[in-house]
Design a protein around this motif. Structure first.
Motif, PDB file in Angstrom:
ATOM      1  N   ARG A  91      85.916  87.603  45.172  1.00 16.13           N
ATOM      2  CA  ARG A  91      86.801  87.710  44.009  1.00 16.13           C
ATOM      3  C   ARG A  91      86.105  87.328  42.713  1.00 16.13           C
ATOM      4  O   ARG A  91      86.590  87.609  41.632  1.00 16.13           O
ATOM      5  N   ARG A  92      84.931  86.656  42.828  1.00 19.52           N
ATOM      6  CA  ARG A  92      84.269  86.124  41.636  1.00 19.52           C
ATOM      7  C   ARG A  92      82.767  86.370  41.703  1.00 19.52           C
ATOM      8  O   ARG A  92      82.167  86.251  42.759  1.00 19.52           O
ATOM      9  N   VAL A  93      82.193  86.658  40.533  1.00 19.22           N
ATOM     10  CA  VAL A  93      80.740  86.765  40.426  1.00 19.22           C
ATOM     11  C   VAL A  93      80.285  85.993  39.194  1.00 19.22           C
ATOM     12  O   VAL A  93      80.907  86.075  38.133  1.00 19.22           O
ATOM     13  N   VAL A  94      79.233  85.213  39.372  1.00 25.23           N
ATOM     14  CA  VAL A  94      78.588  84.502  38.271  1.00 25.23           C
ATOM     15  C   VAL A  94      77.215  85.141  38.140  1.00 25.23           C
ATOM     16  O   VAL A  94      76.424  85.111  39.087  1.00 25.23           O
ATOM     17  N   TYR A  95      76.958  85.733  36.974  1.00 21.34           N
ATOM     18  CA  TYR A  95      75.744  86.523  36.769  1.00 21.34           C
ATOM     19  C   TYR A  95      74.753  85.781  35.880  1.00 21.34           C
ATOM     20  O   TYR A  95      75.100  85.344  34.786  1.00 21.34           O
ATOM     21  N   LEU A  96      73.518  85.678  36.348  1.00 23.40           N
ATOM     22  CA  LEU A  96      72.441  85.094  35.550  1.00 23.40           C
ATOM     23  C   LEU A  96      71.892  86.174  34.640  1.00 23.40           C
ATOM     24  O   LEU A  96      71.122  87.026  35.058  1.00 23.40           O
ATOM     25  N   LEU A 119      74.466  95.364  33.237  1.00 25.80           N
ATOM     26  CA  LEU A 119      75.071  94.619  34.347  1.00 25.80           C
ATOM     27  C   LEU A 119      76.289  93.836  33.887  1.00 25.80           C
ATOM     28  O   LEU A 119      77.318  93.828  34.583  1.00 25.80           O
ATOM     29  N   GLU A 120      76.194  93.175  32.751  1.00 31.04           N
ATOM     30  CA  GLU A 120      77.364  92.444  32.253  1.00 31.04           C
ATOM     31  C   GLU A 120      78.549  93.383  32.075  1.00 31.04           C
ATOM     32  O   GLU A 120      79.672  93.054  32.455  1.00 31.04           O
ATOM     33  N   ARG A 121      78.314  94.561  31.518  1.00 31.48           N
ATOM     34  CA  ARG A 121      79.408  95.511  31.292  1.00 31.48           C
ATOM     35  C   ARG A 121      79.998  96.001  32.611  1.00 31.48           C
ATOM     36  O   ARG A 121      81.218  96.137  32.748  1.00 31.48           O
ATOM     37  N   GLU A 124      82.101  93.074  34.066  1.00 28.13           N
ATOM     38  CA  GLU A 124      83.362  92.904  33.325  1.00 28.13           C
ATOM     39  C   GLU A 124      84.365  93.994  33.667  1.00 28.13           C
ATOM     40  O   GLU A 124      85.562  93.740  33.751  1.00 28.13           O
ATOM     41  N   ALA A 125      83.887  95.222  33.888  1.00 27.15           N
ATOM     42  CA  ALA A 125      84.776  96.346  34.194  1.00 27.15           C
ATOM     43  C   ALA A 125      85.183  96.403  35.665  1.00 27.15           C
ATOM     44  O   ALA A 125      86.058  97.181  36.033  1.00 27.15           O
ATOM     45  N   SER A 126      84.592  95.561  36.505  1.00 30.80           N
ATOM     46  CA  SER A 126      84.790  95.648  37.950  1.00 30.80           C
ATOM     47  C   SER A 126      86.139  95.142  38.442  1.00 30.80           C
ATOM     48  O   SER A 126      86.539  95.449  39.561  1.00 30.80           O
ATOM     49  N   GLY A 127      86.802  94.334  37.651  1.00 31.74           N
ATOM     50  CA  GLY A 127      88.041  93.710  38.106  1.00 31.74           C
ATOM     51  C   GLY A 127      87.804  92.360  38.769  1.00 31.74           C
ATOM     52  O   GLY A 127      88.755  91.660  39.104  1.00 31.74           O
ATOM     53  N   LEU A 128      86.538  91.989  38.973  1.00 32.45           N
ATOM     54  CA  LEU A 128      86.203  90.678  39.522  1.00 32.45           C
ATOM     55  C   LEU A 128      86.406  89.592  38.470  1.00 32.45           C
ATOM     56  O   LEU A 128      86.280  89.865  37.269  1.00 32.45           O
ATOM     57  N   GLU A 129      86.699  88.376  38.934  1.00 33.87           N
ATOM     58  CA  GLU A 129      86.588  87.235  38.033  1.00 33.87           C
ATOM     59  C   GLU A 129      85.098  87.098  37.738  1.00 33.87           C
ATOM     60  O   GLU A 129      84.268  87.318  38.617  1.00 33.87           O
TER      61      GLU A 129
END
Length: 193
Positions: A91-96, A119-121, A124-129
């Motif tokens: 449900r969540r991704v933290v991206y470096l 990748l950030e875009r 953000e568009a994925s629906g994931l937290e």
């Protein structure tokens, strides 16, 4: 031990390795994505997979709530499939990411900024937290200067007037752990400087 709930990619690298260490030390169940043999403390589950092959991530993502994502490639090619695979399980991704990523609508300039922006875009568009971490630079990169300092006593680089803080990888990891284990940083871009 309960089923691991956080998957760390880049788990054998400086930041990812520090994320694994800090989560494990805090008693958080952690799973490390590896492509080959790796040595982790007892209780850290190493699972083989490769971000260049999203199908190989199925086992690693099973039972995972959150993912710490380090993108090891110099383009965003294939990232959409990886983010889709993450979204099917977690449900969540933290991206470096990188401090060089600009604001929305701003076009990225250099190659490293371009793939981080993309990748950030996608995330953000994925629906994931999500949380995007944007460190200014890694302290360990200065080790590349060691031989020059030893032999000449100076560091010579093409951008002599460039100044930016270099952040210890354990400090970047501490912010990642907060983003993975609390809701305090959800939906935010976090400069780390």
């Amino acid at each position: 031990m309960t089923q691991p709930r956080i998957l760390v990619t880049g788990a054998t690298g400086k930041v990812g390795g520090a994320v694994v260490t800090q989560l494990h030390a805090s008693g958080v169940p952690v799973r490390a994505l590896v492509r080959g043999e790796a040595d982790f403390p007892e209780g850290v589950q190493a699972v083989r997979g490769d971000l260049s092959d999203p199908v190989s991530l199925d086992t690693a993502l099973e039972g995972v709530d959150s993912v710490f994502l380090v993108w090891p490639f110099l383009s965003a090619e294939g990232a959409s499939d990886v983010i889709d695979a993450i979204g099917k399980r977690a449900r969540r991704v933290v991206y470096l990411s990188s401090e060089g990523v600009g604001s929305e609508g701003e076009e990225p300039g250099e190659a490293i900024t371009m793939f981080h922006t993309e990748l950030e875009r996608l995330i953000e568009a994925s629906g994931l937290e999500w949380t995007a971490l944007r460190p200014t630079g890694f302290a360990s990169n200065t080790l590349g200067w060691a031989e020059e300092v030893r032999t000449t006593g100076a560091v010579r680089a093409p951008l002599a007037r460039l100044a930016r803080p270099l952040i210890h990888e354990a400090d970047i990891a501490a912010v990642a752990v907060q983003a993975l284990t609390t809701d305090a940083l959800l939906g935010s871009v976090r400069p780390i400087m």
